[in-house]
Scaffold this motif. Structure first.
Motif, PDB file in Angstrom:
ATOM      1  N   LYS A   1      48.764  42.706  38.617  1.00 42.90           N
ATOM      2  CA  LYS A   1      48.510  43.312  39.917  1.00 42.90           C
ATOM      3  C   LYS A   1      49.023  42.436  41.057  1.00 42.90           C
ATOM      4  O   LYS A   1      48.886  41.228  41.021  1.00 42.90           O
ATOM      5  CB  LYS A   1      47.011  43.535  40.050  1.00 42.90           C
ATOM      6  CG  LYS A   1      46.556  44.154  41.318  1.00 42.90           C
ATOM      7  CD  LYS A   1      45.075  44.345  41.181  1.00 42.90           C
ATOM      8  CE  LYS A   1      44.455  44.605  42.518  1.00 42.90           C
ATOM      9  NZ  LYS A   1      43.023  44.687  42.399  1.00 42.90           N
TER      10      LYS A   1
ATOM     11  N   SER B   1      42.758  48.135  36.839  1.00 46.88           N
ATOM     12  CA  SER B   1      43.394  47.774  38.108  1.00 46.88           C
ATOM     13  C   SER B   1      43.916  46.346  38.056  1.00 46.88           C
ATOM     14  O   SER B   1      44.560  45.892  38.982  1.00 46.88           O
ATOM     15  CB  SER B   1      42.387  47.922  39.250  1.00 46.88           C
ATOM     16  OG  SER B   1      41.320  47.018  39.086  1.00 46.88           O
TER      17      SER B   1
ATOM     18  N   MET C   1      51.677  46.856  38.515  1.00 51.07           N
ATOM     19  CA  MET C   1      50.646  47.459  39.353  1.00 51.07           C
ATOM     20  C   MET C   1      50.681  46.786  40.721  1.00 51.07           C
ATOM     21  O   MET C   1      50.607  45.568  40.822  1.00 51.07           O
ATOM     22  CB  MET C   1      49.258  47.286  38.731  1.00 51.07           C
ATOM     23  CG  MET C   1      48.161  48.031  39.459  1.00 51.07           C
ATOM     24  SD  MET C   1      48.110  49.769  39.013  1.00 51.07           S
ATOM     25  CE  MET C   1      47.256  49.654  37.426  1.00 51.07           C
ATOM     26  N   HIS C   2      50.819  47.591  41.758  1.00 53.69           N
ATOM     27  CA  HIS C   2      50.789  47.102  43.132  1.00 53.69           C
ATOM     28  C   HIS C   2      49.481  47.521  43.777  1.00 53.69           C
ATOM     29  O   HIS C   2      48.929  48.576  43.466  1.00 53.69           O
ATOM     30  CB  HIS C   2      51.956  47.650  43.943  1.00 53.69           C
ATOM     31  CG  HIS C   2      53.258  47.648  43.223  1.00 53.69           C
ATOM     32  ND1 HIS C   2      53.956  46.500  42.957  1.00 53.69           N
ATOM     33  CD2 HIS C   2      53.980  48.662  42.686  1.00 53.69           C
ATOM     34  CE1 HIS C   2      55.070  46.808  42.309  1.00 53.69           C
ATOM     35  NE2 HIS C   2      55.099  48.109  42.126  1.00 53.69           N
ATOM     36  N   SER C   3      48.978  46.718  44.685  1.00 57.96           N
ATOM     37  CA  SER C   3      47.714  47.017  45.359  1.00 57.96           C
ATOM     38  C   SER C   3      47.920  46.999  46.863  1.00 57.96           C
ATOM     39  O   SER C   3      48.625  46.135  47.389  1.00 57.96           O
ATOM     40  CB  SER C   3      46.649  45.984  44.960  1.00 57.96           C
ATOM     41  OG  SER C   3      45.455  46.202  45.654  1.00 57.96           O
TER      42      SER C   3
ATOM     43  N   PHE D   1      50.991  52.270  40.357  1.00 58.47           N
ATOM     44  CA  PHE D   1      51.476  51.784  39.070  1.00 58.47           C
ATOM     45  C   PHE D   1      52.881  52.302  38.829  1.00 58.47           C
ATOM     46  O   PHE D   1      53.152  53.501  38.916  1.00 58.47           O
ATOM     47  CB  PHE D   1      50.552  52.220  37.933  1.00 58.47           C
ATOM     48  CG  PHE D   1      51.055  51.805  36.583  1.00 58.47           C
ATOM     49  CD1 PHE D   1      51.010  50.474  36.199  1.00 58.47           C
ATOM     50  CD2 PHE D   1      51.586  52.732  35.706  1.00 58.47           C
ATOM     51  CE1 PHE D   1      51.495  50.080  34.964  1.00 58.47           C
ATOM     52  CE2 PHE D   1      52.069  52.348  34.470  1.00 58.47           C
ATOM     53  CZ  PHE D   1      52.023  51.010  34.094  1.00 58.47           C
TER      54      PHE D   1
ATOM     55  N   GLN E   1      41.391  52.117  43.898  1.00 59.14           N
ATOM     56  CA  GLN E   1      41.044  50.934  43.124  1.00 59.14           C
ATOM     57  C   GLN E   1      39.547  50.795  42.925  1.00 59.14           C
ATOM     58  O   GLN E   1      39.088  50.213  41.953  1.00 59.14           O
ATOM     59  CB  GLN E   1      41.587  49.687  43.834  1.00 59.14           C
ATOM     60  CG  GLN E   1      41.407  48.391  43.076  1.00 59.14           C
ATOM     61  CD  GLN E   1      41.741  47.210  43.941  1.00 59.14           C
ATOM     62  OE1 GLN E   1      40.894  46.649  44.611  1.00 59.14           O
ATOM     63  NE2 GLN E   1      43.007  46.841  43.942  1.00 59.14           N
TER      64      GLN E   1
ATOM     65  N   TYR F   1      44.035  51.043  47.221  1.00 61.95           N
ATOM     66  CA  TYR F   1      44.728  51.924  46.284  1.00 61.95           C
ATOM     67  C   TYR F   1      45.684  51.111  45.417  1.00 61.95           C
ATOM     68  O   TYR F   1      46.247  50.101  45.860  1.00 61.95           O
ATOM     69  CB  TYR F   1      45.510  53.011  47.025  1.00 61.95           C
ATOM     70  CG  TYR F   1      44.647  54.174  47.458  1.00 61.95           C
ATOM     71  CD1 TYR F   1      44.610  55.348  46.719  1.00 61.95           C
ATOM     72  CD2 TYR F   1      43.850  54.080  48.597  1.00 61.95           C
ATOM     73  CE1 TYR F   1      43.804  56.413  47.103  1.00 61.95           C
ATOM     74  CE2 TYR F   1      43.045  55.143  48.986  1.00 61.95           C
ATOM     75  CZ  TYR F   1      43.033  56.310  48.231  1.00 61.95           C
ATOM     76  OH  TYR F   1      42.227  57.349  48.606  1.00 61.95           O
ATOM     77  N   ASN F   2      45.848  51.566  44.191  1.00 64.03           N
ATOM     78  CA  ASN F   2      46.823  50.992  43.272  1.00 64.03           C
ATOM     79  C   ASN F   2      48.028  51.916  43.168  1.00 64.03           C
ATOM     80  O   ASN F   2      47.896  53.144  43.226  1.00 64.03           O
ATOM     81  CB  ASN F   2      46.222  50.804  41.878  1.00 64.03           C
ATOM     82  CG  ASN F   2      45.190  49.702  41.834  1.00 64.03           C
ATOM     83  OD1 ASN F   2      45.293  48.724  42.574  1.00 64.03           O
ATOM     84  ND2 ASN F   2      44.194  49.846  40.978  1.00 64.03           N
TER      85      ASN F   2
END
Length: 689
Positions: A293, A289, A398-400, A391, A382, A388-389
């Motif tokens: 990010k 993760s 990778m976004h969170s 991708f 995550q 949540y991630n």
């Protein structure tokens, strides 16, 4: 203290030490005897102290049963408590017991009032806090009590949700608490903690701090993650072969001796890591993760700034800007994708000034709106509550984002930006991430963990959508369980289909919709069509596929993809070092192998598999994108397979590019927790020229 090596032998030692520790080092040992002098084959039985090697002889044990586990109620040196030795009989509701000094074993049977006339089994037993508990019918917990020279029982309530849900289950003590672990397959594991105040088990997604579980056969033990240098909240195990003893029951047998794979299931994100123990093992399960990010909460404003990190001010920036304006305009006109625009802004400070940051807005599918973003992202939990991630394999980003509405949920399928979501025990609903619209559906008629795959034929805003859910891993059954739902219905329609002669159970594949029917691919190459008649709710079921199924026995996993009414299957080899791709010849009902996908990209997961044909970068075309990450290449991208070079690979960074992988060992797959989603958003670029 240095970290210890994790492998199958170390897991066996962990379990042995755990058994010995609860009885001051004492263990039960059995030795099989079948010499000609014996009246019949039997086991010689001893109590042996692991620390002092002292032995105590027990009566011989008959070999006419298969025994799953032996339990001591107290150490033989304990004066305050009687020492009973219990031997559980596999797939039976009986056990054999003896006390020190007994000359023979006695039989004791457990027959609860609620299962009279039904087959019951004692599945596992454990000693915790000087009490002995047993798991029965893969569901209920009861305490085994010593009553003089006899045994008795006291019901403690259900600890697992369904007696038919798990093919393998067991009990484990961790930090003074009692847990039950149930496995449907290597891909799907559940953990429940017993709440004695409520007389029931509660599902948990996090073990005690710094704890992992070892699970071999039917034996479980808890151990320190830090001591072995591995990530916590993980269950380690070998793959177990499943067999059928009769027409009604599954049993577990020993681990596959010819399979060098060791698995680790992480509860937080439902991911599965695998490595090859024959060539050494890692000691760390990395947290992917952390791959470049970023917080998606400000994604609409910050997404373009992610790419700008590539830019470093240097003396070249002025040279690029000194190009004639008409030449710069020609460059801009050649930018065919949002990624081109982002990379253009990253070249230099002056070029960055020529275009405003990319703006993103929700796309609701209106006729006047432009096409939504076409490349899928991999969405998965995550590990933190509601986090949540997302991708993006094209940009390797990778976004969170926090989605509290999906806490403790499973995303089962995605379609045009909509998610189909389940929450234990029976809840199911549609959810659109960017608008946060939620559409409730009638509760499932069974516990949500029963179902192995879901598929949706259309968006929930349409008038003719259908949902198909399938269970292909039900113990004590050789049937497929099919659940169907469509608009206007208040209950699910379900069917049981006996496909045992055509569809191996379990097969663990994903569902697709080809425009008319739902399709499911079995591990023998056969596939089954499901179609429900809207007039009378009659289910049409047709099994098709190659008559030569033996050629598919060399594969470990299979995926099914539908692209423009064309069925494509992808198969991972048993050695995990290659894949084969087939297209269905609909006239001959045969799978035909293909060596190229041309311009297409396949995105595979257990929940949703997609195919996209678009103006993607050359290194992305003709590839298969997996919901897997590498555990040995740092914080790289997801794993893909290039049909051009016939190799697995992982993207490392913009300088090193792609790195080849010999096989899929040392990887982490986002299984039931992850899905490919095509977000309903669209980019906008505004120029300053």
């Amino acid at each position: 203290m240095g970290s210890r090596r994790i492998d199958e032998a170390s897991l066996e030692n962990i379990i042995t030490e755990s058994k010995a520790s609860c009885n001051k080092g004492w263990l039960v040992e059995l030795f099989y005897v079948s010499d000609s002098d014996a009246d019949e084959p039997h086991y010689r039985c001893y109590l042996r102290n692991l620390y002092t090697s002292k032995k105590v002889k027990l009566p011989n044990l008959t070999a006419k049963f298969n025994y799953s586990k032996q339990i001591l109620t107290a150490p033989p040196t304990e004066e305050q408590q009687p020492c009973f030795v219990l031997s559980l009989i596999e797939n039976e509701r009986s056990l054999l017991f003896c006390r020190l000094g007994d000359l023979t074993w006695s039989q004791w049977s457990w027959l609860p009032h609620w299962s009279e006339g039904q087959r019951s089994t004692i599945d596992d037993s454990i000693k915790i806090n000087d009490k002995v508990y047993a798991l029965c019918d893969r569901t209920r917990l009861f305490e085994i009590e010593t009553q003089g020279d006899e045994l008795g029982s006291k019901d403690c309530g259900p600890i697992l949700p369904s007696s038919s849900l798990f093919c393998i289950c067991g009990l484990v003590e961790s930090c003074g608490e009692l847990f039950a672990v149930g496995r449907k397959s290597i891909f799907d594991t559940y953990v429940y903690k017993m709440d004695f105040s409520l007389n029931r088990g509660e599902q948990v997604f996090k073990l005690s701090l710094d704890r992992c579980f070892a699970f071999l056969g039917t034996s479980l033990a808890s151990f320190s993650a830090a001591e072995f240098g591995v990530g916590d909240n993980t269950i380690f195990f070998k793959e177990t072969e499943l067999g059928i003893t009769d027409d009604y029951d599954y049993v577990s047998s020993k681990e596959k001796d010819d399979d060098p794979s060791l698995y680790a299931f992480n509860l937080a994100d439902s991911s599965l890591s695998v490595w090859n123990t024959s060539r050494g093992t890692r000691t760390t399960l990395q947290d992917h993760s952390q791959i470049r990010k970023f917080n998606l909460s400000r994604w609409f404003q910050d997404h373009d700034q992610i790419h700008e990190e590539k830019f470093q001010e240097d003396g070249e920036s002025s040279r690029w800007f000194q190009l004639p304006l008409d030449t710069q305009i020609l460059v801009i006109q050649c930018l065919s994708s949002v990624y081109d625009v982002m990379n253009f802004r990253a070249v230099c400070k002056d070029w960055k000034s020529l275009v405003h940051p990319i703006e993103w807005s929700p796309n609701h599918g209106d006729e006047d709106s432009s096409p939504p973003f076409e490349y899928p992202w991999l969405m998965f939990p995550q590990g933190e509550k509601g986090m949540y991630n997302f991708f993006d394999p094209i940009a390797n980003l990778m976004h969170s984002i926090s989605i509290p509405e999906l806490e403790n949920c499973k995303v089962r399928y995605s379609h045009q930006g909509w998610l189909l979501v389940t929450r234990a025990p029976y809840s199911i609903f549609f959810f659109e991430r960017f608008t946060k619209e939620r559409i409730e559906l009638p509760e499932l008629g069974r516990y949500e963990g029963w179902f192995d795959a879901f598929c949706v034929s259309g968006t929930p805003t349409s008038t003719d959508w259908q949902i198909c859910a399938i269970s292909n891993s039900i113990p004590r059954s050789r049937s497929l369980l099919i659940y169907l739902m469509r608009p206007g219905r208040e209950v699910w329609t379900w069917f049981g289909i006996d496909c045992s002669y055509h569809i191996p159970c379990p097969s663990f594949s994903n569902l697709v919709f080809d425009g008319e029917c739902f399709c499911y691919l079995a591990k023998n190459g056969k596939f089954i069509y499901f179609k429900i008649e809207t007039t009378d709710d009659h289910l049409h079921c047709v099994v098709k596929g190659s008559s030569s199924t033996s050629s598919f026995s060399k594969y470990w996993r299979q995926f099914l993809v539908c692209y423009q009414d064309e069925l494509i299957s992808v198969w991972i080899d048993q050695k995990r070092n290659s894949i084969d791709v087939f297209k269905l010849d609909s006239e001959e009902d045969e799978w035909v192998e293909v060596k190229s996908l041309d311009e297409k990209i396949l995105y595979l997961s257990q929940t949703t598999s997609l195919a996209v044909e678009a103006a993607a970068p050359p290194e992305i075309k003709n590839t298969v994108q997996f919901s897997m990450f590498s555990d040995i290449h740092g914080n790289g991208g997801n794993i893909s397979y290039s049909l051009k070079v016939q190799r697995f690979r992982v993207y490392k960074n913009s300088i090193q590019g792609y790195s080849s992988l010999g096989d899929l060992y040392d990887t982490k797959e986002i299984f039931l927790g992850g899905t490919w989603i095509q977000p309903l958003v669209q980019p906008h670029a505004n120029w300053n020229i």
